[in-house]
Design an enzyme around this catalytic site. Structure first.
Site, PDB file in Angstrom:
ATOM      1  N   ASN A   1      -0.026  -2.992  -2.312  1.00  0.00           N
ATOM      2  CA  ASN A   1      -0.704  -4.214  -1.705  1.00  0.00           C
ATOM      3  C   ASN A   1       0.166  -5.364  -1.774  1.00  0.00           C
ATOM      4  OD1 ASN A   1      -1.410  -5.465  -4.174  1.00  0.00           O
ATOM      5  ND2 ASN A   1      -2.403  -3.773  -4.620  1.00  0.00           N
TER       6      ASN A   1
ATOM      7  N   ASP B   1     -11.203   3.407 -12.747  1.00  0.00           N
ATOM      8  CA  ASP B   1     -11.697   2.565 -12.425  1.00  0.00           C
ATOM      9  C   ASP B   1     -11.419   1.620 -13.601  1.00  0.00           C
ATOM     10  OD1 ASP B   1     -13.262  -0.113 -12.168  1.00  0.00           O
ATOM     11  OD2 ASP B   1     -14.735   0.983 -10.568  1.00  0.00           O
TER      12      ASP B   1
ATOM     13  N   LYS C   1      11.565  14.142   0.354  1.00  0.00           N
ATOM     14  CA  LYS C   1      11.454  13.081   1.293  1.00  0.00           C
ATOM     15  C   LYS C   1      10.370  13.703   2.538  1.00  0.00           C
ATOM     16  CE  LYS C   1      13.085   9.767   4.582  1.00  0.00           C
ATOM     17  NZ  LYS C   1      14.519   9.177   5.084  1.00  0.00           N
TER      18      LYS C   1
END
Length: 392
Positions: A207, A302, A284
């Protein structure tokens, strides 16, 4: 550092010559320094050099009859305000972790109840070896501040992490040990940055988190006197002075590092942890006529909810919520679902994630406090002050 007494243990590595510069830096700050050289340390610098710069006797032998008549090694270890190991070689770190006491340096380290700070320096492969990493993790768990080595070229010709941190950085970390503030004596755990979940040897899921807010918070907490452990995802940011940094890559590695860092008085989980992991391929993935590959996803642990339910739960658990819609309602739902004490929510629908400014809302069971948009450093200082209030 004015008036502080530093016992400086000098290990046997090429970086030992920098310990002389450290002595001068500490004395400029007003500290007194008593040098202790290991046998290996005397191969690189002389006791006379350390003694001349410190204006104090340099110790080398455990069985010095004059000093040992009154158990001098006990006196040395307990008369100091801080024990500093610089350079901390792989051998010294291993002996510290194992509780060995086969020379003056290791006896001092085992006989003390004074805080200890270690500045590692060694070959990159030695630093990265699982044995060294396990020793460092164990020492940090016991409360020893182990600095992260610098990355760069080495005397052996290799390149990577293992260089002794710059003397000014070591001195700053030593100074932070004496910081007097509302969080003095508290251990606070902070996570920061993204996690990378590998797809194959060359690709990963990630992210846009830069880690800037978490690093700024770690620095602000240390400035208030806290002992800070920073678990950092893959980011290119310098370690704040006086902060112990643990680098990880994946969510599972972060969960393990958080567990190893306990107990803590507070945990502030700023990191943007990936919700899912991929079953990674060993080769790959090649583009083919069959179209895009199908990725098998599994849920990551979590970390925030797990810490809130942990048997050794910190007194204060704080989570972050980066939202694009319904920022405050989503944060309130997360607060209840995770069982934490505070959620710091921010709107990332614009160009906020990765930037230098932030607008956050502090969400608790009793209400919402919205802070004005400002720099991440200012957000960190305000949040650190709030954490000090909550712990008090």
């Amino acid at each position: 550092m004015a008036g502080k007494r530093i016992l400086l243990i000098i290990g046997g590595g090429i970086a030992a010559y920098k310990s002389l510069e450290l002595i001068r830096e500490l004395r400029r700050g007003g500290a007194s320094v008593t040098p202790v050289l290991t046998k290996g340390g005397t191969e690189f610098i002389t006791p006379l050099s350390a003694s001349a710069l410190s204006e104090s006797k340099a110790y080398t032998h455990l069985f010095d009859l004059t000093d040992e008549a009154e158990m001098g090694h006990i006196q040395l270890s307990r008369s100091a305000d801080l024990l500093v190991v610089c350079p901390a070689t792989a051998d010294l770190l291993a002996k510290m972790a194992a509780g060995m006491a086969d020379d003056l340096a290791t006896t001092l380290l085992l006989a003390t109840d004074t805080p200890v700070l270690a500045a590692p320096a060694m070959n990159v492969r030695m630093w990265q070896h699982p044995a060294t990493q396990a020793n460092v993790a164990l020492l940090r768990q016991r409360g020893v501040t182990v600095l992260e080595p610098d990355v760069g070229p080495m005397a052996c010709g290799e390149f990577g992490p293992g260089r002794l941190p710059e003397v000014t950085a070591i001195a700053a970390a030593i100074g932070a040990q004496f910081a007097d503030g509302p969080l003095k004596g508290r251990h606070i755990l902070v996570t920061a940055g993204p996690t990378h979940e590998p797809i194959d040897p060359v690709r990963y899921i990630a992210n846009r988190s830069s880690g800037k807010q978490g690093f700024a918070l770690a620095a602000a907490l240390a400035a208030l006197g806290a002992r800070v452990t920073l678990v950092a995802g893959p980011v290119n940011l310098p370690t704040p002075p006086g902060v112990t940094r643990i680098d990880i890559e994946t969510a599972r590695e972060m969960a393990a590092a958080v567990e190893a860092a306990l107990p803590a008085d507070a945990a502030i989980l700023v990191a943007a942890v990936a919700d899912w992991a991929v079953a990674p391929r060993t080769s790959k993935i090649k583009k083919g006529a069959s179209g895009p590959p199908k990725l098998e996803l599994s849920e990551n642990p979590d970390i925030l909810a797990g810490l809130a339910r942990h048997p050794r739960r910190p007194k204060l658990v704080v989570g972050f919520a980066a939202e694009t819609d319904d920022v405050i309602p989503n944060a309130q739902a997360k607060l209840a679902k995770k069982g934490v004490d505070l959620i710091v929510a921010n709107d990332v629908s614009g160009e906020v994630m990765g930037g230098d400014r932030n607008l956050v809302h502090l969400v608790t069971a009793s209400g919402v406090q919205s802070l004005p948009e400002t720099t991440k450093a200012n957000v960190a200082r305000q949040l650190a002050a709030r954490i000090a209030e909550l712990l008090a």
